[in-house]
Design a protein around this motif. Sequence first.
Motif, short mmCIF file in Angstrom:
data_model
loop_
_atom_site.label_atom_id
_atom_site.label_comp_id
_atom_site.label_asym_id
_atom_site.label_seq_id
_atom_site.Cartn_x
_atom_site.Cartn_y
_atom_site.Cartn_z
N SER B 122 4.57 1.99 -8.72
CA SER B 122 4.33 3.28 -8.29
C SER B 122 3.06 3.11 -7.16
O SER B 122 1.92 3.15 -7.65
CB SER B 122 3.95 4.12 -9.40
N PRO B 123 3.30 3.08 -6.09
CA PRO B 123 2.46 2.87 -5.04
C PRO B 123 1.35 3.92 -5.01
O PRO B 123 2.00 5.01 -5.12
CB PRO B 123 3.27 2.76 -3.60
N ILE B 124 0.15 3.75 -4.84
CA ILE B 124 -0.73 4.76 -4.59
C ILE B 124 -0.66 5.36 -3.24
O ILE B 124 -0.79 4.62 -2.26
CB ILE B 124 -2.27 4.10 -4.93
N LEU B 127 -3.36 4.74 0.12
CA LEU B 127 -4.09 3.71 -0.12
C LEU B 127 -3.02 2.54 0.23
O LEU B 127 -3.38 1.30 0.50
CB LEU B 127 -4.54 3.22 -1.46
N ALA B 128 -1.68 2.75 -0.43
CA ALA B 128 -0.89 1.64 -0.46
C ALA B 128 -0.55 1.41 1.15
O ALA B 128 0.23 0.15 1.54
CB ALA B 128 0.28 2.15 -1.22
N ASP B 129 -0.97 2.22 1.92
CA ASP B 129 -0.23 1.94 3.30
C ASP B 129 -1.44 1.51 4.20
O ASP B 129 -1.08 0.92 5.21
CB ASP B 129 -0.18 3.31 4.08
N GLY B 134 -3.37 -2.80 0.94
CA GLY B 134 -2.65 -1.97 0.46
C GLY B 134 -1.70 -2.69 -0.40
O GLY B 134 -1.67 -2.32 -1.39
N LEU B 137 -3.27 -4.74 -3.37
CA LEU B 137 -3.91 -3.83 -4.59
C LEU B 137 -3.30 -2.60 -5.02
O LEU B 137 -3.39 -2.02 -6.12
CB LEU B 137 -5.45 -3.56 -4.14
N PHE B 138 -2.54 -1.82 -3.85
CA PHE B 138 -2.02 -0.63 -4.32
C PHE B 138 -0.72 -0.26 -4.58
O PHE B 138 -0.04 0.72 -4.24
CB PHE B 138 -2.71 0.17 -3.49
N HIS B 139 0.15 -1.46 -4.46
CA HIS B 139 1.62 -1.27 -4.31
C HIS B 139 2.25 -2.22 -5.62
O HIS B 139 2.93 -2.89 -5.52
CB HIS B 139 2.21 -1.96 -3.08
N HIS B 140 1.87 -1.49 -6.90
CA HIS B 140 2.03 -2.23 -8.19
C HIS B 140 2.69 -1.07 -9.02
O HIS B 140 2.52 0.10 -9.01
CB HIS B 140 1.17 -2.89 -8.58
N TYR B 145 -2.20 -1.93 -12.39
CA TYR B 145 -3.28 -1.39 -12.20
C TYR B 145 -4.22 -1.25 -13.56
O TYR B 145 -5.40 -1.50 -13.28
CB TYR B 145 -3.09 0.32 -11.79
#
Lengths: 474, 317, 347
Positions: B122-124, B127-129, B134, B137-140, B145
């Motif tokens: 679930s990418p955030i 932030l994931a972009d 991105g 840290l934010f594509h997990h 998380y």
Amino acid sequence: MIELRSIHKQFGTVKALQGVNLRVRPGSIHGIIGENGAGKSTLMKILTGFISRTSGTITFDGREISLKTPEEARSLGIGMLYQEPLDFPQLSVLDNFMAAAADGNPARQQQVLARLCEKFGFELKPKACQEKLTVGERQQVELMRLIRDKCKVLILDEPTTGISQEQQELLFEALKKLRDEGTAIILVSHKLAEIHSLCDRVTVLRHGKQAGEQERPFDEKGLLQAMFDTLPTKSSRPAQKKIGRPILRMDTVSTKAGRVGLHQVNVTINEGEMVGLAGLDGSGQSVFLQIAYGLLEPEQGRVSTPVAEKDVVMRVFLPADRLREGLIAGLTIREHHLLAGKSPFFLTAASGRTTAEQAINTYSIHGTPATTAERLSGGNQQRLLLSLIPEEARLILLEHPTRGLDVQSGQWTWQHLRAHLPENGAIVFASPDIEDIMEQAARVLVFFNGRILLDRPTDQTSYREVSLAITGRV
Amino acid sequence: MEISIAVLSAGIAASAAPLLLAALGETLTEKAGIINLSLDGTILLSAMTGFVIAARFDSLPAGFAAAAATGMLSSLVLVIISIYLGQSQVAVGFALTFLCRDLAYFLGAPFARTAGPQLSISPIPLLADLPFVGPILFHHSLVVYSSFLALPLAWFFIYHTPQGLILRCVGENPEGCWARGIRPRIVQAAYTLIGGALVGLAGAAFSLAIKPGWGRPQGCEGIGWIALALVIFGGWHPLRVALGAYLFGFLQMLGILLQDVFPTIPAQIFQVAPFPLMIFTLVLIHLGRNSKGKKLLLLRLLSGNAPGSLGKNYRQV
Amino acid sequence: MDSSASVSRAGSTLLQVIGIMILAAGAVCLLLIALDFSPTAIVGAMFSGSLTSWLKFSQTLSIWVPLLLCSCGLLFTFQAGLWNIGVEGQVVMGAIAATILLRLPETTLPPTLILIGSLTAACIGGSLWGILAGLLKNRGGVNEIFGGLGLNFVAQGIILYLIFGPWKRAGIASMSGTDIFARDLWLSMPAGWRVAPIALILAISVFLFSLLLLNRTRFGLRVKAVGINARAAQLFHIRPERYGLLAILIGGGMAGLAGGLQVIGVYHRLIPAVSSGYGYLGLLVVMLAGYKALPVPLITLFFAWLAAGSIQLPIMLQIDSSLSGVIQGACVLSALLVHGLRSVRQR
């Protein structure tokens, strides 16, 4: 006002306290004095709920209290400074100060700590690690924690052991201040000097019983008499054996091991000597014995056995905590003899049995060769240890040889040691009992804070001189 | 090159997540003075229960909850037999390791190689972009998380809260706590159970996210031992423990990458190699720390002491 | 008086054993019933799978041999107060060391000599691997649990490397192991047997040797003293570190021998899972035996029977064979629970 009435405490079959009464008024310092093992610490642990009493009542401000847990004691405002500070060595000073505090805000607690430090003249860095502190400083942290918690009854157990003169003065000033502010202070001590300079009233304990009580001004002779059993006549001391060559020499030996370490010790032990080490528990005697045996290496200085080079000095060491340090729980008397003696490689169920049986007879050990060490009573454990000393032993080192023994076992131990003092060897023993030393030893070394304060033949010193030296006065 | 570093880092963060959860759980337990040696078995057992429950009820939250409960149940055995009945923590932990492992294989056998739900990425949003950061840290998945969150939380809890202070005090000197009116055994029991719950979550993190599915072997065997070693050689400090967990993740990723570089060397070697490498890196750090020349700054930073009463059962008088 | 005391002690021990068995069996039965399995059917299957013929029983014995050897080795390290978790690695290194000699190029040496040599090598391999863990502990202060664990992983890495690298099967490397050794390098096995008589004899001799060394020699007594109280042992002029190292040397040798026998007598090749977890299982055995030698053969036999009998379960009842491990673990935990309850009651 806290009042203890007819307190009894029994550990198994041992009666540690037998009907002790105590009344402590607010705004006073009450001394509790007595020998090691007189029951002082037990009484104090009961007062803090650390251990529970067998019987007796405790009232606090006229109300009867159960005092079963430290939690309860704490909520009543009873706090104790333990002899070995019960703190958290790896945590910081501030963490130690804050542990279990009602207010856990570090910034506020740091301010409180700073304020208290200033009030009492202590210098403590809040971020420093407790481990790096001296015993005196650790005690200061604990003391301030208790003061912060508005302690109404403050108990101190041998607070001056292992702390410096300056720290002691600071502590005493602090205690006087607290007394004047209305705190009831109980000072457990061994040292008459402290009682003199601080206490308003003193209770003497001996063998778990109350042996006297005095108001200021104190009669020192009366206190000493109440503390110790009547002094034995000097004639019982054995004839001095011929003093031979030096058998063990320590040159400026120092170490940090133990509670107070050992500082610049110079001693020569000679053949034919029976040497007693006097002093409070943990004043350096135990470290001295361990260095003499070789269990500890000194950090500075030299230990030598200056007899002829090929002449091996066989040493044996009988530690105070027999079951934990000297004997092997789970092994039988026979097996202990097999370990200690020259046994063949292959053993049968019969090997060592005759030796063990002989030892059991000679040393009147209550047991069979198949009895395991932990099943023996304290006296029999000591007899077993004595029976394990090989004949060729030349330097016999003992720590509290009569601790936990009844009178007969104690006497038997002394007789045995005296009779077996080897011609070409020596016996060195540490004892908390001055009488024992004066009666048994030909020479006494008095330890105070890791130093030897007095080194005299026992016939050239007095009971009084030794007991004063133990409390740091020469 | 930049992209491959980002991919590598993201891979490390993901593969280290369950290990980190387990190691943090064990850190909490050991900070209270209790060694829970059963990690390797407990992770496996909770991985199984997590997977089975999630599949049966088709609910991922139920799976994670079941796994956490399994972890607590396993540590409850340690609480009873060691903390309250005074038996050796090492002996109980060891027996528990093997009991849990075989229980997992036994109970899980009917569910081996069956399909089950799996936690998706679930990418955030936004932030994931971000470039570089991105994807790392934010594509997990949520598991990763939560491992990111658990680390600072554990650190803050242990070192900056009154409860954390009590935890450290109990591990250091339970007798001192008793004297201050704290009941050490209750505190120890609580953190053993909490640690067990985290270890259980780590198990579910494997079977529901990182190595989804159940089978024999599941693929998380041995991780428990690594987590234990991390705690001990990481000096009982959550940040250093995390460093170790990411180092292990790195070694595992390296193994996968090198496999392509050296196709002649069998893949099994690369799968096993991180384990001995990890343990011996830790041992070397330990040896360096113990040696008298404590000169290297790095080694000093890494040093830490065991809680004073670790592994000893507190006997209340 | 002494004999009546020992009778009552034996009685209470018996009572404890019964308590442990009821507890463990009860827990496992409850679990099985909850899963809707019939415990009696399972026990029946295990009996018929392992005790109805010599062939089947000898299957149990073939597991008993390595398990007994590992347990004997662990007796020494436990007696010295060490948690020798490295035992698995010691089995593996023993197996590798044995294989080295068996893979020598064609020689004129008689096979018997090669076999003796390779079993000796197995002992030495296991011992050396054990000593490594001991040195890590004595010199480096690395807890033997983690030193041993690390060495287990290393041993696993080495065996995989060998099987997939230098010793790989002609053609393709695979998890099934190295090439099978020449027939004359197998331990001889009579028809209808699943265990080599030599292996049985060796295992029994090693057990008797352990019993003798631990209970009837000065060495055993000293090891025991070190394990109980290293500090007091020093006062009897015993160097604890030295005896710890000796214990792990002997223990490692026995574990190594187990590995060697698996290679020569059972698999006839080196396989990655050569230790089959017997080392770890040995730890459970010795814990259940209360760290004493005498109950070990019986407990190992019971555990071996469980392991052999459970092999039949998947075929006969579609039940996973890891049930044996569950029972073994339940036994040890029940024992710990019973000891714990007893110690609390005695306080």
